[in-house]
Design an enzyme around this catalytic site. Structure first.
Site, mmCIF file in Angstrom:
data_model
loop_
_atom_site.group_PDB
_atom_site.id
_atom_site.type_symbol
_atom_site.label_atom_id
_atom_site.label_comp_id
_atom_site.label_asym_id
_atom_site.label_seq_id
_atom_site.Cartn_x
_atom_site.Cartn_y
_atom_site.Cartn_z
ATOM 1 N N TYR A 141 0.812 -1.213 0.000
ATOM 2 C CA TYR A 141 0.000 0.000 0.000
ATOM 3 C C TYR A 141 0.850 1.270 0.000
ATOM 4 O O TYR A 141 0.398 2.306 -0.451
ATOM 5 C CB TYR A 141 -0.899 0.023 1.244
ATOM 6 C CG TYR A 141 -2.187 -0.755 1.114
ATOM 7 C CD1 TYR A 141 -2.168 -2.119 0.810
ATOM 8 C CD2 TYR A 141 -3.412 -0.134 1.323
ATOM 9 C CE1 TYR A 141 -3.352 -2.827 0.716
ATOM 10 C CE2 TYR A 141 -4.602 -0.847 1.231
ATOM 11 C CZ TYR A 141 -4.564 -2.183 0.925
ATOM 12 O OH TYR A 141 -5.732 -2.888 0.833
ATOM 13 N N ASP A 223 -2.037 -18.498 0.555
ATOM 14 C CA ASP A 223 -3.038 -19.222 -0.243
ATOM 15 C C ASP A 223 -3.669 -20.355 0.579
ATOM 16 O O ASP A 223 -4.883 -20.550 0.563
ATOM 17 C CB ASP A 223 -2.449 -19.724 -1.574
ATOM 18 C CG ASP A 223 -1.059 -20.330 -1.441
ATOM 19 O OD1 ASP A 223 -0.490 -20.311 -0.335
ATOM 20 O OD2 ASP A 223 -0.541 -20.835 -2.455
ATOM 21 N N ASP A 247 -5.960 -7.421 4.188
ATOM 22 C CA ASP A 247 -7.133 -6.813 3.558
ATOM 23 C C ASP A 247 -8.001 -7.906 2.941
ATOM 24 O O ASP A 247 -9.226 -7.956 3.149
ATOM 25 C CB ASP A 247 -6.674 -5.821 2.477
ATOM 26 C CG ASP A 247 -7.849 -5.207 1.739
ATOM 27 O OD1 ASP A 247 -8.822 -4.815 2.408
ATOM 28 O OD2 ASP A 247 -7.803 -5.144 0.499
HETATM 29 C C1 IPM Z 1 -10.300 -1.813 4.217
HETATM 30 C C2 IPM Z 1 -10.600 -1.221 2.877
HETATM 31 C C3 IPM Z 1 -9.501 -0.224 2.522
HETATM 32 C C4 IPM Z 1 -8.196 -0.975 2.476
HETATM 33 C C5 IPM Z 1 -9.745 0.559 1.232
HETATM 34 C C6 IPM Z 1 -11.053 1.307 1.257
HETATM 35 C C7 IPM Z 1 -8.596 1.484 0.906
HETATM 36 O O1 IPM Z 1 -10.728 -2.211 1.917
HETATM 37 O O2 IPM Z 1 -10.202 -1.055 5.208
HETATM 38 O O3 IPM Z 1 -10.158 -3.025 4.301
HETATM 39 O O4 IPM Z 1 -7.872 -1.598 1.457
HETATM 40 O O5 IPM Z 1 -7.466 -0.953 3.470
HETATM 41 MG MG MG Z 2 -10.675 -4.173 2.701
#
Ligand code: IPM
Ligand code: MG
Length: 352
Positions: A141, A223, A247
């Site tokens: 990220y 996985d 995520d």
């Molecule tokens: C989460 C969401 C966020 C992320 C998005 C909205 C950027 O999916 O909080 O899980 O990917 O962290």
């Molecule tokens: Mg998410």
């Protein structure tokens, strides 16, 4: 006690669920004699519309100076242009980074009365109680370089998966500390058969684990972990993993609980305010209808009371009220019922 809480209702169903959660916090402060003061700011798409920025400096500064931040949800089709300079999600990422909240706690429990709301077989779901800890301010990220260029006459896009040792260590240490108060098992999820960051992750997990001899540590490839979440979730206790894997796995794990609308999260740093938000999105399809499930946000308030304000009894009062409300049969649309957002919150408040 007296506490300053910043509210960031955001977009879509965000404002509807946050205002119900604030009523719940009000019920708690009345009952236990606390004073919570609230400051509200725009964040996400609504902030782009008003200020041209998904997170203004003033909003971030207010969040940093608060005791805790409660967020609804951000995003929606209106701001979905992939080429746009700013996006609602950028504000959320900048907020997480700006608050230094590197550990995202996403507990997944299956309420016995909701076992039939999940597509999984009931026998797989009994007794499931998982705490996923997702690294939140590093990895794919935030890694650099990131962006587009052209190479050999072709368009190229780059994201970088990068981790420093200290970023890995602090989140794994937290996982072990929290495992001590639970079933004493840590599942570290990585992709060490392919990724160098994962090999470093695994090495540090082993090091940290040696300081916690009473906690069992297992390493599972991501996985395989995604499969085990469905085939044997009851065998998982604390799961710790990097940002992107976390995520993906937490959306998957939410299916166990019957609805994404049920699940809270807490994002914590070494010090400073925590950030609390339901794990679901802004649900533009039902926004403004007053039918969203407020429980994910209400349970996020319980986490806020516990982790940022050290009000354990009050946190448990909310959790118990939610539990009883579900047992009693109160259901919003996502759980196959007809209650409105407000009615669901009323049911919970009555039980507080
Ligand atoms: C989460 C969401 C966020 C992320 C998005 C909205 C950027 O999916 O909080 O899980 O990917 O962290
Ligand atoms: Mg998410």
């Amino acid at each position: 006690m007296q506490a300053n809480i910043v509210l960031l209702p955001g977009d879509g169903i965000g404002p509807e669920i946050v205002s119900e959660a604030v009523r719940v916090l009000g019920a708690v402060s009345d009952k236990y004699g606390h004073t919570f003061s609230f400051t509200e700011h725009l964040m996400g798409g609504c902030s782009i519309d008003k200020y041209g920025s998904s997170l203004t400096d003033e909003t971030l500064a207010d969040c940093q100076a608060s005791d805790a931040v409660l967020l609804g949800a951000v995003g929606g089709p209106k701001w979905d242009d992939p080429m746009a300079k700013d996006r609602p999600e950028r504000g959320l990422l900048a907020l997480r980074k700006g608050l230094g909240v590197f550990a995202n706690l996403r507990p997944v429990k299956v309420h016995p009365a909701l076992i039939d709301s999940s597509p999984l077989k009931p026998e797989k779901l009994k007794g499931v109680d998982i705490l996923v800890i997702r690294e939140l301010t590093g990895g794919l990220y935030f890694g650099w370089p990131k962006g587009r260029d052209s190479k050999d006459g072709r368009m190229r896009a780059v994201d970088t998966l990068e981790y420093y040792d200290y970023e890995i260590r602090r989140v794994i240490e937290l996982a072990f500390r929290l495992a001590l108060g639970r079933k004493k098992k840590v599942t570290s999820v990585d992709k060490a058969n392919v990724l160098e960051t994962s090999r470093l992750w695994r090495q540090i997990a082993v090091q940290v684990g040696s300081d916690y001899p009473s906690v069992a540590l297992e390493h599972v490839l991501v996985d395989t972990a995604s499969m085990r979440l469905i085939t044997g979730p009851v065998h998982m206790d604390v799961v710790v993993t990097e940002n992107m894997f976390g995520d993906i796995l937490t959306d998957e794990a939410s299916v166990l609980a019957g609805s994404m609308g049920m699940l809270p999260s807490a994002s914590l740093g070494a010090s400073g305010p925590g950030l609390y938000e339901p794990i679901h999105g802004s649900a533009p399809d039902i926004a403004g209808k007053g039918i969203a499930n407020p429980i994910g946000t209400i349970l996020s308030c319980a986490m806020l009371l516990r982790h940022s304000l050290q009000l354990e009894k009050e946190a448990e009062a909310i959790e118990q009220a939610v539990d009883e409300t579900i047992t009693f049969g109160a259901r919003t649309g996502d759980l196959g019922g007809k209650l409105s957002t407000r009615q669901m919150a009323d049911e919970i408040i009555t039980r507080i």
